[in-house]
Scaffold this motif. Sequence first.
Motif, PDB file in Angstrom:
ATOM      1  N   ALA A 121       0.764  -1.068  -0.159  1.00 14.95           N
ATOM      2  CA  ALA A 121       0.026  -0.088  -0.029  1.00 14.95           C
ATOM      3  C   ALA A 121       0.872   1.302   0.054  1.00 14.95           C
ATOM      4  CB  ALA A 121      -0.941   0.081   1.177  1.00 14.95           C
ATOM      5  N   ILE A 122       2.206   1.204   0.800  1.00  9.63           N
ATOM      6  CA  ILE A 122       2.862   2.542   0.745  1.00  9.63           C
ATOM      7  C   ILE A 122       3.661   2.775  -0.483  1.00  9.63           C
ATOM      8  CG2 ILE A 122       4.962   3.448   2.132  1.00  9.63           C
ATOM      9  CD1 ILE A 122       3.822   2.254   4.665  1.00  9.63           C
ATOM     10  N   ALA A 123       4.151   1.583  -0.991  1.00 11.64           N
ATOM     11  CA  ALA A 123       4.791   1.673  -2.195  1.00 11.64           C
ATOM     12  C   ALA A 123       3.959   2.042  -3.345  1.00 11.64           C
ATOM     13  CB  ALA A 123       5.291   0.215  -2.385  1.00 11.64           C
ATOM     14  N   LYS A 124       2.680   1.716  -3.397  1.00  7.28           N
ATOM     15  CA  LYS A 124       1.959   2.077  -4.495  1.00  7.28           C
ATOM     16  C   LYS A 124       1.717   3.933  -4.296  1.00  7.28           C
ATOM     17  CE  LYS A 124      -0.916  -2.036  -5.400  1.00  7.28           C
ATOM     18  NZ  LYS A 124      -2.389  -2.624  -5.288  1.00  7.28           N
ATOM     19  N   MET A 125       1.605   4.042  -3.081  1.00  6.64           N
ATOM     20  CA  MET A 125       1.432   5.644  -2.692  1.00  6.64           C
ATOM     21  C   MET A 125       2.809   6.261  -3.444  1.00  6.64           C
ATOM     22  SD  MET A 125       0.836   7.749   0.719  1.00  6.64           S
ATOM     23  CE  MET A 125       2.526   7.617   1.389  1.00  6.64           C
ATOM     24  N   LEU A 126       3.771   5.955  -2.723  1.00  7.78           N
ATOM     25  CA  LEU A 126       4.988   6.597  -3.175  1.00  7.78           C
ATOM     26  C   LEU A 126       5.218   6.554  -4.697  1.00  7.78           C
ATOM     27  CD1 LEU A 126       7.606   5.082  -0.438  1.00  7.78           C
ATOM     28  CD2 LEU A 126       6.040   7.012  -0.219  1.00  7.78           C
ATOM     29  N   GLN A 127       5.139   5.592  -5.494  1.00 10.21           N
ATOM     30  CA  GLN A 127       5.388   5.370  -6.798  1.00 10.21           C
ATOM     31  C   GLN A 127       4.155   6.354  -7.669  1.00 10.21           C
ATOM     32  OE1 GLN A 127       7.820   3.103  -8.560  1.00 10.21           O
ATOM     33  NE2 GLN A 127       7.338   4.818  -9.890  1.00 10.21           N
ATOM     34  N   GLY A 128       3.039   6.205  -7.160  1.00 14.94           N
ATOM     35  CA  GLY A 128       2.047   7.190  -7.503  1.00 14.94           C
ATOM     36  C   GLY A 128       2.325   8.736  -7.621  1.00 14.94           C
ATOM     37  N   TYR A 129       3.138   8.996  -6.417  1.00 18.03           N
ATOM     38  CA  TYR A 129       3.640  10.373  -6.143  1.00 18.03           C
ATOM     39  C   TYR A 129       4.702  10.727  -7.214  1.00 18.03           C
ATOM     40  CZ  TYR A 129       4.562  14.816  -3.847  1.00 18.03           C
ATOM     41  OH  TYR A 129       4.681  16.022  -3.606  1.00 18.03           O
ATOM     42  N   VAL A 130       5.705   9.733  -7.387  1.00 16.07           N
ATOM     43  CA  VAL A 130       6.578   9.949  -8.053  1.00 16.07           C
ATOM     44  C   VAL A 130       6.060  10.101  -9.661  1.00 16.07           C
ATOM     45  CG1 VAL A 130       8.837   8.990  -9.316  1.00 16.07           C
ATOM     46  CG2 VAL A 130       8.348   8.873  -6.884  1.00 16.07           C
ATOM     47  N   ASN A 131       5.244   9.311  -9.758  1.00 17.71           N
ATOM     48  CA  ASN A 131       4.751   9.060 -11.563  1.00 17.71           C
ATOM     49  C   ASN A 131       3.606  10.380 -11.697  1.00 17.71           C
ATOM     50  OD1 ASN A 131       6.165   6.962 -11.803  1.00 17.71           O
ATOM     51  ND2 ASN A 131       4.230   5.503 -11.744  1.00 17.71           N
ATOM     52  N   GLY A 132       3.390  11.292 -10.633  1.00 10.65           N
ATOM     53  CA  GLY A 132       2.397  12.314 -10.820  1.00 10.65           C
ATOM     54  C   GLY A 132       0.922  12.075 -10.745  1.00 10.65           C
ATOM     55  N   ASP A 133       0.775  10.893 -10.247  1.00 12.85           N
ATOM     56  CA  ASP A 133      -0.727  10.425  -9.977  1.00 12.85           C
ATOM     57  C   ASP A 133      -1.435  11.517  -9.068  1.00 12.85           C
ATOM     58  OD1 ASP A 133      -3.050   8.288  -9.909  1.00 12.85           O
ATOM     59  OD2 ASP A 133      -2.488   8.813  -7.740  1.00 12.85           O
ATOM     60  N   ALA A 134      -2.585  11.879  -9.615  1.00 10.77           N
ATOM     61  CA  ALA A 134      -3.289  13.137  -8.921  1.00 10.77           C
ATOM     62  C   ALA A 134      -3.510  12.870  -7.631  1.00 10.77           C
ATOM     63  CB  ALA A 134      -4.507  13.686  -9.794  1.00 10.77           C
ATOM     64  N   ALA A 135      -4.355  11.538  -7.263  1.00  9.61           N
ATOM     65  CA  ALA A 135      -4.654  11.213  -5.827  1.00  9.61           C
ATOM     66  C   ALA A 135      -3.508  10.995  -4.945  1.00  9.61           C
ATOM     67  CB  ALA A 135      -5.527   9.916  -6.077  1.00  9.61           C
ATOM     68  N   SER A 136      -2.448  10.296  -5.341  1.00  7.13           N
ATOM     69  CA  SER A 136      -1.111  10.426  -4.659  1.00  7.13           C
ATOM     70  C   SER A 136      -0.630  11.735  -4.150  1.00  7.13           C
ATOM     71  CB  SER A 136      -0.067   9.389  -5.375  1.00  7.13           C
ATOM     72  OG  SER A 136      -0.867   8.185  -5.549  1.00  7.13           O
ATOM     73  N   ARG A 137      -0.491  12.547  -5.104  1.00  8.35           N
ATOM     74  CA  ARG A 137      -0.067  13.943  -4.954  1.00  8.35           C
ATOM     75  C   ARG A 137      -1.098  14.460  -3.952  1.00  8.35           C
ATOM     76  NH1 ARG A 137       4.002  16.171  -8.670  1.00  8.35           N
ATOM     77  NH2 ARG A 137       5.274  14.529  -8.969  1.00  8.35           N
ATOM     78  N   GLN A 138      -2.245  14.594  -4.131  1.00 11.30           N
ATOM     79  CA  GLN A 138      -3.000  15.268  -3.252  1.00 11.30           C
ATOM     80  C   GLN A 138      -3.140  14.705  -1.952  1.00 11.30           C
ATOM     81  OE1 GLN A 138      -7.063  14.819  -4.420  1.00 11.30           O
ATOM     82  NE2 GLN A 138      -7.976  16.609  -2.713  1.00 11.30           N
ATOM     83  N   LEU A 139      -2.900  13.397  -1.761  1.00  9.82           N
ATOM     84  CA  LEU A 139      -2.894  12.999  -0.322  1.00  9.82           C
ATOM     85  C   LEU A 139      -1.674  13.365   0.356  1.00  9.82           C
ATOM     86  CD1 LEU A 139      -3.662   9.259   0.604  1.00  9.82           C
ATOM     87  CD2 LEU A 139      -1.551  10.397   1.448  1.00  9.82           C
ATOM     88  N   VAL A 140      -0.604  13.217  -0.511  1.00  9.35           N
ATOM     89  CA  VAL A 140       0.656  13.615   0.478  1.00  9.35           C
ATOM     90  C   VAL A 140       0.928  14.954   0.558  1.00  9.35           C
ATOM     91  CG1 VAL A 140       3.300  13.435   0.111  1.00  9.35           C
ATOM     92  CG2 VAL A 140       1.896  11.376  -0.460  1.00  9.35           C
ATOM     93  N   ASN A 141       0.726  15.696  -0.512  1.00  8.27           N
ATOM     94  CA  ASN A 141       0.909  17.234  -0.621  1.00  8.27           C
ATOM     95  C   ASN A 141       0.052  18.117   0.758  1.00  8.27           C
ATOM     96  OD1 ASN A 141       2.741  17.290  -2.482  1.00  8.27           O
ATOM     97  ND2 ASN A 141       1.437  18.082  -4.103  1.00  8.27           N
ATOM     98  N   ARG A 142      -1.294  17.505   0.899  1.00  9.08           N
ATOM     99  CA  ARG A 142      -2.084  17.756   1.859  1.00  9.08           C
ATOM    100  C   ARG A 142      -1.222  18.043   3.127  1.00  9.08           C
ATOM    101  NH1 ARG A 142      -7.558  15.308   4.144  1.00  9.08           N
ATOM    102  NH2 ARG A 142      -8.209  16.743   5.733  1.00  9.08           N
ATOM    103  N   TRP A 143      -0.314  17.162   3.652  1.00  8.81           N
ATOM    104  CA  TRP A 143       0.274  17.159   4.872  1.00  8.81           C
ATOM    105  C   TRP A 143       1.525  17.491   4.774  1.00  8.81           C
ATOM    106  CZ3 TRP A 143      -3.790  16.878   7.948  1.00  8.81           C
ATOM    107  CH2 TRP A 143      -4.678  16.218   7.641  1.00  8.81           C
TER     108      TRP A 143
END
Length: 317
Positions: free
Chosen positions: A261-283
């Motif tokens: 689950a964490i790896a998917k979030m990290l990879q999504g952020y690196v790849n520019g996935d909107a949902a992952s960016r929004q989740l991490v950037n919020r905090w």
Amino acid sequence: MGSLRVIERLGRRLGSDRRSLRQAVLSVAALLTLAAGAPAALAETAIERAARTGELALGVPGTAAPYFKEGANGQLQGYAIDVAGLIAAEVSDYLGRPVKVVSETTEGPEALFRQVHNGEVDLMCGAQFTWEREMFVDFSIPFALSGIRLLTQGGTLDGTPDSLRGKRIGVVKGSLGEATVKALQPAARLVAVPTLAAGLKALGQGQVDAVGGDSVLLATAAQAARLREPTLVPTVALNRYAVGCAMPENNSTLRNLVNLAIAKMLQGYVNGDAASRQLVNRWLGPDSELGLPEAMISLYFQSVLLNYEQIALPPQP
């Protein structure tokens, strides 16, 4: 082989007393039978319990923004809460049934670590990795990087050992901050505070010269505190470590799903996935209280390997 040696020793000690030897053998056999049946009586794993109850127990060591904070509606929110939600979704897919996160507030980080170790709590997200803690709980891959620094005001300290000599440093008793400051400068005057928030209040009132603790927590808390020119020192943290989720030991399926689950979030952020960016950037991101650049977050996420914490070694000559 161990049980045979026990019987042989008993035989040598008991000599020709065949009745006593027979009784000893029967006693050892009974103990071995009980030991062999013990694993079957062990408590269920975290995944087995989630399959039965539809719940994952998330331990919360009180307010610790950006990982945990109380929202406007009174509900708990934060980076750790969002990560736990991703984990619950991964566990749900694995089990083929809905699994939700149930938050359980504890007295503090150390008490929560004991609960995780005992299997009373399934997850502790936002946990600081140390090699000592790794002996008692399992850790996930990290989703943040932090370290121990000092929050001061007005540029009165630079964070070097000499600057701390004789200074009043607020630290939470039993914390990594306390241990780090004590090792860095034994001549510093450590002042115990119940929480980092209490330490910041003492700093604002001039009761301490600085507060030592987790740099992410300090930087976030400083945004809401009324301090005069708050500054984190030194520039490079005194001790760096990874931040992830802690779990009871020997729950390999849960650990695999948490890591996925964490790896998917990290990879999504690196790849520019909107949902992952929004989740991490919020905090953590540019518009959060912490205000980290996206490029810095991406670089760390790309570099997540096995280095969870620096090991303090004697300085080289």
